[in-house]
Design a protein around this motif. Structure first.
Motif, PDB file in Angstrom:
ATOM      1  N   ASN A  47     -70.309 -21.142  40.001  1.00 43.25           N
ATOM      2  CA  ASN A  47     -69.848 -21.122  41.401  1.00 43.25           C
ATOM      3  C   ASN A  47     -70.627 -21.930  42.313  1.00 43.25           C
ATOM      4  O   ASN A  47     -70.191 -23.149  43.021  1.00 43.25           O
ATOM      5  CB  ASN A  47     -69.548 -19.903  41.656  1.00 43.25           C
ATOM      6  N   ILE A  48     -71.891 -21.514  42.723  1.00 44.37           N
ATOM      7  CA  ILE A  48     -72.760 -22.184  43.378  1.00 44.37           C
ATOM      8  C   ILE A  48     -73.240 -23.544  43.159  1.00 44.37           C
ATOM      9  O   ILE A  48     -73.106 -24.414  43.823  1.00 44.37           O
ATOM     10  CB  ILE A  48     -74.124 -20.948  43.496  1.00 44.37           C
ATOM     11  N   ALA A  49     -73.348 -23.780  41.763  1.00 46.37           N
ATOM     12  CA  ALA A  49     -73.551 -25.231  41.367  1.00 46.37           C
ATOM     13  C   ALA A  49     -72.482 -26.207  41.552  1.00 46.37           C
ATOM     14  O   ALA A  49     -72.685 -27.381  42.153  1.00 46.37           O
ATOM     15  CB  ALA A  49     -73.788 -25.180  39.915  1.00 46.37           C
ATOM     16  N   GLU A  50     -71.267 -25.718  41.483  1.00 45.94           N
ATOM     17  CA  GLU A  50     -70.040 -26.514  41.603  1.00 45.94           C
ATOM     18  C   GLU A  50     -69.996 -26.727  43.177  1.00 45.94           C
ATOM     19  O   GLU A  50     -69.562 -27.676  43.524  1.00 45.94           O
ATOM     20  CB  GLU A  50     -69.058 -25.708  41.165  1.00 45.94           C
ATOM     21  N   ILE A  51     -70.173 -25.659  43.910  1.00 42.90           N
ATOM     22  CA  ILE A  51     -70.124 -25.977  45.603  1.00 42.90           C
ATOM     23  C   ILE A  51     -70.997 -27.095  45.927  1.00 42.90           C
ATOM     24  O   ILE A  51     -70.729 -27.805  46.613  1.00 42.90           O
ATOM     25  CB  ILE A  51     -70.198 -24.622  46.359  1.00 42.90           C
ATOM     26  N   SER A  52     -72.358 -26.730  45.458  1.00 43.06           N
ATOM     27  CA  SER A  52     -73.200 -27.651  45.900  1.00 43.06           C
ATOM     28  C   SER A  52     -73.139 -29.236  45.489  1.00 43.06           C
ATOM     29  O   SER A  52     -73.460 -30.047  46.138  1.00 43.06           O
ATOM     30  CB  SER A  52     -74.711 -27.092  45.504  1.00 43.06           C
TER      31      SER A  52
END
Lengths: 168, 107
Positions: free
Chosen positions: A130-135
């Motif tokens: 999730n966080i990788a996709e957001i960043s």
């Protein structure tokens, strides 16, 4: 698990919101708003938004609410008193809010089969984290809006300093 | 017990919770007479809308709704800073936080 989390923290959020409405002293309202925000962070986590859950705790219940409590202490805000204006607001306010709630719940309930249901944690299409996709999205496609928000923050800081400064 | 642990929550339940929080925020905005509490009810409404964004992001398995919430949080932080500075400036000139006594633009 998902149902238990939703029942406990959704109920806590609703209770905190109603307590905000009922309390007369602003500091009690501020503390019940902190309860609402913390329970919303748990709900975000159960919906698979871990980054938002963390930033909800840090930004909202950490920074913004501490700021609110500071201002309440600084201005020595006491209990609010009932006045003429509040009676008119009672007549319009409660039915209006109830009408908004009924309309929205009617729409959501009539579309509940199309909306589907949620699994704990959730998953995204074709991504691992999730966080990788957001960043990735934030620093490639949305780089310009992201940088513009930093200008916005800078302007807000300047505006706050100018507004709160003592007149010479 | 096992079926309860595996039970799923409909997205509509999250949306109805968000609608409830939003309407409580609207009611508090209209009924409260204290400037700071009115400002806090605006924050409550922003949070309710954020919950619908996250619920829809979960439903579509997309991350764009979460990014929208991120920007809403940034703007809310800026708005809180400016709004509370305005409240301090108002209190300094009028010595009150009651919105019924802040009626300079009424007459």
């Amino acid at each position: 698990m998902q149902l238990a989390l939703f029942l406990i923290f959704g109920g806590l959020a609703a209770a905190g919101a109603i307590n905000l409405l009922l309390q007369r002293h602003p500091i009690n309202s501020a503390l019940s708003l902190v309860v609402v925000m913390m329970s919303l962070a748990v709900l975000y986590w159960s919906l698979g938004a871990e980054f938002l859950a963390a930033s909800q705790v840090i930004v909202y219940s950490g920074a913004i609410m501490v700021f609110f409590v500071f201002v309440i202490m600084l201005l020595n805000a006491g209990e609010e008193e009932r006045t003429h204006g509040s009676r008119a607001a009672y007549i319009v306010g409660f039915p209006g809010a109830a009408a908004i709630f009924c309309l929205l719940s009617f729409v959501f309930l009539s579309e509940r089969h199309a909306l589907g249901s949620s699994n704990i944690g959730g998953y995204l299409n074709h991504v691992t984290s999730n966080i990788a996709e957001i960043s990735t999205l934030l620093f490639t496609k949305l780089l310009l809006p992201f940088e513009v928000t930093s200008i916005l923050i800078l302007v807000a800081i300047l505006g706050a300093v100018v507004l709160a400064r003592k007149e010479q | 017990m096992n079926s309860f642990a595996a039970a799923q929550v409909p997205i509509a339940a999250y949306l109805i919770l968000a609608a409830a929080l939003f309407s409580v925020g609207v009611a508090a905005f209209l009924i409260k007479r204290n400037l700071i509490t009115i400002f806090m009810s605006i924050e409550l409404m922003l949070n309710a809308v954020n919950l619908t964004f996250v619920a829809f992001a979960h439903m579509w398995h997309q991350v764009s709704g979460q990014i929208f919430v991120f920007f809403v949080m940034v703007v809310a932080a800026a708005e809180a800073a400016v709004g509370l500075a305005i409240i301090i400036a108002i209190f300094r000139t009028r010595q009150t936080l009651n919105v019924d006594q802040i009626d300079l633009m009424k007459s």
